[in-house]
Write an enzyme that holds these catalytic residues in place. Structure first.
Site, PDB file in Angstrom:
ATOM      1  N   GLY A 164      43.532  45.451  39.162  1.00 53.42           N
ATOM      2  CA  GLY A 164      43.960  44.815  37.923  1.00 53.42           C
ATOM      3  C   GLY A 164      42.840  44.031  37.283  1.00 53.42           C
ATOM      4  N   GLY A 192      40.461  42.904  40.102  1.00 53.84           N
ATOM      5  CA  GLY A 192      40.016  44.080  40.846  1.00 53.84           C
ATOM      6  C   GLY A 192      39.010  44.928  40.099  1.00 53.84           C
ATOM      7  CG  LEU A 209      44.300  49.119  27.166  1.00 53.10           C
ATOM      8  CD1 LEU A 209      44.322  50.106  26.006  1.00 53.10           C
ATOM      9  CD2 LEU A 209      43.687  49.772  28.406  1.00 53.10           C
ATOM     10  NE  ARG A 230      45.284  40.815  32.038  1.00 52.91           N
ATOM     11  CZ  ARG A 230      46.292  41.366  31.385  1.00 52.91           C
ATOM     12  NH1 ARG A 230      46.196  41.543  30.077  1.00 52.91           N
ATOM     13  NH2 ARG A 230      47.385  41.742  32.006  1.00 52.91           N
ATOM     14  CB  SER A 290      52.652  50.409  48.290  1.00 53.71           C
ATOM     15  OG  SER A 290      52.886  49.140  48.847  1.00 53.71           O
ATOM     16  CG  ASP A 308      49.933  42.084  40.826  1.00 57.16           C
ATOM     17  OD1 ASP A 308      50.379  42.442  41.933  1.00 57.16           O
ATOM     18  OD2 ASP A 308      49.991  42.812  39.819  1.00 57.16           O
ATOM     19  NE  ARG A 331      47.315  36.922  46.006  1.00 56.58           N
ATOM     20  CZ  ARG A 331      47.134  35.890  45.191  1.00 56.58           C
ATOM     21  NH1 ARG A 331      48.038  34.947  45.127  1.00 56.58           N
ATOM     22  NH2 ARG A 331      46.061  35.803  44.453  1.00 56.58           N
ATOM     23  CB  CYS A 391      57.355  51.608  35.484  1.00 54.68           C
ATOM     24  SG  CYS A 391      56.484  51.129  36.989  1.00 54.68           S
TER      25      CYS A 391
END
Length: 737
Positions: free
Chosen positions: A64, A67, A95, A97, A133, A155, A160, A211
């Site tokens: 993200g 990442g 888009l 960032r 995942s 995130d 985590r 989604c």
């Protein structure tokens, strides 16, 4: 890489900002420089580090906002053996960032697109991408053992926690990073040397892919986010990434392509060029930037905001369309569309405004329809009175706006068989989104890779946590390191030598299924726990499907799980064992049914606890101050968690949601949350924070933790964390979504 000058200026590798920017511009213009990475140029790194960079194998978890920057930095630094994993797909809102992605990539795998973009910097690099995942059973301890270093850019809490446990078991250094607006944090996690990610208690946090919101909600908060997006589509400032229509580009809606880690499809027996009916429909639906564009607002106006037509569109026709995506419902329970006429037949009265005033009642689906019609009428009337391009702003204190979101969220929850919530609960869960800042992501990612160099050289003392802050501290620094590495929490239920916790629980009201789902999975973050009774070895919960299904509906007391019993829990996949000591208490009607504690003093009678609190209040303030690098004498008490945790606000999909606690020298800042217009000040709390390290004079440090939400008026439902001395200035808590 970064340094602060005495005037608060910043230098990069000894260059001023302007010099550094000019240098980068020249590099971008001359591709010959780009092909030669830093590690390939003698003199950039010490010879030893140069070889370590070339030979090291690195895993990046998350592609993200952080990442993408981490991957780019690794490639440009000369790392040539990199693997990256991310389950998410690229959304239009990413888009602004996530600069490895472009408009043509919308709807595609983040990991695979990031790989291809990074290879443009160094085609000789070996990058393996996994669109999957990280919690999948394919990525166990042995998978992590093959890496020299793991960089986390995740995130969400569950992933985590999982990566933290995998790295601890594999004994692989983990560099954990996160951002929240203008604030960032990077810290090292090393088994036996530093505290782990779960050594300090954290408030509940949520982060959702688009989604999930549009296609497959599974929690009340998903439906609340969707309802807020619907409000904006009809009356507010409409954003492209807040589309509420079914997402035809959802990768889960398509057949698995069997692609390997490098994105190469496997042979599935189909002729080349042959497409299924669903694939053709998806291509037609997503021809415009992979997102189906519908002007919902204009359509609603054309319908004169007819409640029946709008209701059927959002809760019947769109749901019916979702049902056509059959692959979504192979492992999920399919939604059930609802029809306006079946809830409020013609001739029935839908004008019962008193229903909306029952804030603590969970409305029936018929009552939700009534509130939907009434609030829609009021909102549309107010919207049509506006001039030009003016719009309504959602405010949880605005009666019709809050009623609309509560009604829509509960109807959608009903459709997807999700627990409905009262208006009061929904109000406390609905929050505001604070956008991620690309600059903060870049700074945080840069620090992460700089820390990676020190880890490879085993210079652990130079791997102290670093905090990026919006405003400079007393020394005019905005990048502030810890004074030392915080050691492991001896009471941590994950990294302690013999992990154990005490579980205060009402054994007469808690059932085995709730013990597994609420305590072990949601609170203690296990994946597939096995539980046995230590005294007799009887199996209470089994990860084998159906083996202990007969126990699920039974109360703990029925199976002789009473005060003093010790349970042995084992999660084979996480290689994690935990002892749970049962401490029974009779919970009041509205009291939490359980609480996880790691300090015996928390189990004392209330009178004794009151005396302890008074004694602590008499201590000098300096002995009690706790900050990211402050000094404190008391040990960390470990996690304390209750079943009814505070509802969590909405967070942006790709970047960390954090609770930021800031102290200034004179007084704490009171930060006004953007849309809610509320200032949140936390009173003294129970529990404990990060184990402090040494004080750097009187500097104040920003500690980025996980987020909790604005707490509405009324009784709280969570156990909060103790901050500073009650006599000190109130600490400003910024709720980051």
């Amino acid at each position: 890489m970064f340094s602060n000058t005495c005037t608060g200026g910043v230098t990069f590798f000894g260059f001023s900002v302007s010099q550094f920017c000019n240098f980068i511009s020249k590099i971008r213009k001359r591709k010959t420089y780009i092909q030669k990475m830093a590690a390939a140029i003698n003199g950039v790194f010490p010879a030893t580090l140069q070889e370590l960079v070339k030979k090291s194998k690195v895993l990046v978890v998350g592609a993200g906002g952080i990442g993408c920057e981490v991957l780019k930095n690794l490639v440009l630094s000369g790392f040539t053996d990199i693997e990256i994993i991310d389950l998410d797909t690229i959304d239009l809102s990413n888009l602004n960032r996530q600069f490895l992605f472009h408009r043509e990539h919308v709807g595609k795998s983040k990991a695979r697109v990031a790989k291809e973009s990074a290879l443009s910097f160094n085609p000789d690099a070996k990058i393996t991408a996994y669109h999957d995942s990280v919690t999948s059973t394919d990525y166990g301890v042995n998978f992590f053992k093959k890496f020299d270093l793991v960089l986390s850019a995740l995130d969400n809490r569950a992933a985590r926690n999982h990566v933290n446990r995998m790295c601890l078991n594999a004994d692989v250094p983990l560099i954990e990073s996160g951002t929240a607006g203008y604030n960032g944090q990077v810290e090292l996690i090393k088994r036996g040397l530093t505290q782990c990610y779960e050594c300090t208690p954290k408030d509940k946090q949520r982060s959702f892919p688009g989604c999930t919101i549009r296609n497959t909600p599974s929690e009340p908060i998903h439906c609340i986010v969707w309802a807020k997006h619907l409000f904006n589509q009809l009356f507010g400032e409409s954003l492209e990434d807040e589309d509420i229509s079914p997402d035809a580009a959802d990768p889960d809606a398509k057949e698995k392509d069997g692609a390997d880690g490098n994105g190469e499809p496997k042979d599935d027996g189909k002729e080349k060029g042959e497409e299924s009916k669903e694939e053709k429909e998806a291509k037609e639906d997503t021809a415009n930037g992979n997102i189906l564009r519908i002007n919902t607002r204009q359509w609603a106006k054309d319908c004169n905001y007819d409640a029946g037509k709008l209701f059927n569109k959002f809760f019947n026709e769109d749901i019916t369309y979702l049902l056509r995506m059959s692959n979504l419902w192979k492992t999920r329970k399919a939604p059930v569309p609802v029809q306006w006429d079946t809830l409020l037949p013609e001739g029935s009265s839908g004008d019962q405004k008193d229903v909306a005033k029952q804030h603590h009642k969970v409305w029936s689906i018929e009552e939700c329809a009534q509130v939907f019609a009434n609030s829609l009428k009021e909102l549309s009337a107010a919207f049509l009175k506006l001039e030009g391009d003016d719009t309504l702003a959602w405010d949880k204190d605005d009666q019709p706006a809050m009623d609309f979101v509560a009604a829509c969220a509960n109807v959608r929850s009903h459709i997807f068989d999700i627990e409905r919530k009262s208006r009061f609960e929904i109000k406390s869960m609905a929050g505001n989104i604070i956008p991620a800042i690309a600059t903060t992501n870049a700074i945080t990612a840069g620090i992460s890779v700089m820390r990676a160099f020190k880890v490879l050289e085993a210079k652990w003392e130079q791997c102290k946590a670093v905090y990026a802050r919006l405003r400079p501290n007393a020394r005019n620094y905005f990048l502030v390191p810890d004074a030392s590495l915080p050691g492991p929490n001896p009471n941590c239920h994950v990294c302690a030598s013999d992990p154990a916790i005490t579980l205060k629980i009402d054994t007469k009201r808690m059932r085995i299924k709730e013990l597994r789902d609420e305590v072990l999975v949601k609170t203690l973050n296990m994946l597939n726990p096995d539980v046995t009774v230590q005294s007799n070895g009887s199996i209470l919960i089994s990860s084998e499907e159906g083996e202990t299904e007969s126990n699920e509906g039974k109360l703990l007391s029925e199976l002789n799980i009473v005060d003093g019993v010790i349970l042995k829990c084992d999660d084979f996949f996480q290689n994690y064992e935990l002892s749970i000591i049962i401490s029974h208490f009779d919970a009041e009607r509205d009291e939490n049914l359980f609480e996880v504690v790691a300090d015996a003093s928390q189990l004392k009678p209330k009178d004794e606890q009151t005396e302890v609190v008074k004694d602590k209040e008499d201590e000098p303030k300096s002995a009690k101050k706790r900050s990211a690098n402050g000094e404190g004498d008391s040990k960390d008490d470990g996690p304390s968690t209750s079943k009814r945790s505070r509802p969590t606000e909405v967070v942006e999909e790709d970047d960390d949601d954090c609770l930021v606690i800031e102290e200034d020298e004179d007084q704490a800042d009171v930060v006004v949350v953007a849309t809610d217009k509320l200032s949140v000040q936390s009173p003294p709390k129970s529990g404990s924070k990060r184990k402090p390290s040494e004080v750097i004079e009187d500097e104040d440090i920003t500690e980025i933790l996980e987020s909790s939400d604005d707490e509405p008026a009324g009784p709280t439902k969570c156990k909060r964390s103790r901050l500073d001395d009650p006599s000190s200035n109130p600490v400003a808590v910024i709720s980051i979504d």
